[in-house]
Design a protein around this motif. Sequence first.
Motif, PDB file in Angstrom:
ATOM      1  N   ASN A  78      -2.723   9.539   3.133  1.00  0.00           N
ATOM      2  CA  ASN A  78      -3.515   9.889   1.962  1.00  0.00           C
ATOM      3  C   ASN A  78      -4.693   8.930   1.814  1.00  0.00           C
ATOM      4  N   THR A  79      -5.908   9.480   1.696  1.00  0.00           N
ATOM      5  CA  THR A  79      -7.100   8.639   1.584  1.00  0.00           C
ATOM      6  C   THR A  79      -7.011   7.687   0.399  1.00  0.00           C
ATOM      7  N   ASP A  80      -6.539   8.203  -0.741  1.00  0.00           N
ATOM      8  CA  ASP A  80      -6.424   7.357  -1.935  1.00  0.00           C
ATOM      9  C   ASP A  80      -5.404   6.233  -1.733  1.00  0.00           C
ATOM     10  N   ASP A  85      -4.120   0.505  -1.088  1.00  0.00           N
ATOM     11  CA  ASP A  85      -3.350  -0.544  -0.403  1.00  0.00           C
ATOM     12  C   ASP A  85      -3.860  -0.665   1.031  1.00  0.00           C
ATOM     13  N   PRO A  86      -5.032  -1.254   1.213  1.00  0.00           N
ATOM     14  CA  PRO A  86      -5.638  -1.314   2.552  1.00  0.00           C
ATOM     15  C   PRO A  86      -4.805  -2.105   3.552  1.00  0.00           C
ATOM     16  N   THR A  87      -4.108  -3.129   3.083  1.00  0.00           N
ATOM     17  CA  THR A  87      -3.277  -3.911   4.000  1.00  0.00           C
ATOM     18  C   THR A  87      -2.183  -3.043   4.603  1.00  0.00           C
ATOM     19  N   ARG A  88      -1.533  -2.259   3.755  1.00  0.00           N
ATOM     20  CA  ARG A  88      -0.478  -1.356   4.242  1.00  0.00           C
ATOM     21  C   ARG A  88      -1.057  -0.324   5.203  1.00  0.00           C
ATOM     22  N   ALA A  89      -2.209   0.232   4.873  1.00  0.00           N
ATOM     23  CA  ALA A  89      -2.828   1.237   5.736  1.00  0.00           C
ATOM     24  C   ALA A  89      -3.125   0.670   7.119  1.00  0.00           C
ATOM     25  N   ILE A  90      -3.662  -0.526   7.174  1.00  0.00           N
ATOM     26  CA  ILE A  90      -3.986  -1.154   8.459  1.00  0.00           C
ATOM     27  C   ILE A  90      -2.715  -1.497   9.223  1.00  0.00           C
TER      28      ILE A  90
END
Length: 320
Positions: A78-80, A85-90
């Motif tokens: 999910n983009t949002d 949570d950019p750390t989790r996304a990365i």
Amino acid sequence: MSKQRVWISGEGGNLAMNIHQLLLQSTKLQPAKSTWRFTDQVAQHHNRLEVDILGQKLEAAIEQSEADIVVHSAAVVNTDKCQADPTRAIEVNLLGTQYILNICRQLKKKLVYFSTTATYDPDPACQRPYTEASRQRPPTLYGITKYAGELLVTGQSEVPWIVVRPCFIYGDPPLDFSSQLCRVAVHSALKQLRPNLAGTIPRVTLDPAALKDYMRVEDFAAAVIKLLEGEFWGEILNISAQQARPMREYFTMLENELEFPIHMLWVPEADYMGDHLVSSTRLRGLAGWQPRMSVPEGISLLAHRTLQYVENLPQEVLYK
């Protein structure tokens, strides 16, 4: 000839569960042995018992599965969520992909990587429909992490790979709470039938006038099976229904099928993609795949299964 075993990360999720069902019917493939699961958060009331994609148990789980092929489906999609949570996304989308790639290299497994058509350049000047050769310039963290994952996978030669770029995919509750179609369907059914459970009105971060190409998850899963059975290693392929229509039309059809008003909040300024048209001509030529379900048929099925889901919800569940 023995069937090849397929292990799927994110096996509790919408995409993976549908692929698993088709593996059971394949004459060339079968599910690998697995007791390990990873899914990202799909709904507040779902129990999440999963091992982290970066956890130490992952390598052992893939080895013990006796898999020949690893399908890497697990992701923060999910983009949002990625922005929040950019750390989790990365960690999940990029480092998790690197980790799985390293495991495939060590254990000599083949790899199928799920990317996204959100990696394509959304500039209106960029020609539509997108093909596999279209310029990639993702404007969101989600698209950037998935594109970086593509580069990791395709930039090496030790692990045989296939990269798929799916367009908008939707399924039904309780597996799909990521697609905006399903979230609106469930919220609206709750509002109508179980208003004490309805929760917050969903935001639809799309332009109602923009063309979008939605595809049923069953058709996406069938395309993946075709690619695995055909062993199209080294290919990067779009998967889309090529049945695009204005976003507003999908919700009009949904409202007609549910036979009561739907509830949502349009946020068109958040739609960074505009008209999102994707060609799957190359896939169709290579693998002979065609989507089986039309848009009206798919929306009708979503409405029917949503009503079943809501009617069977226990009283203590709160959907948000």
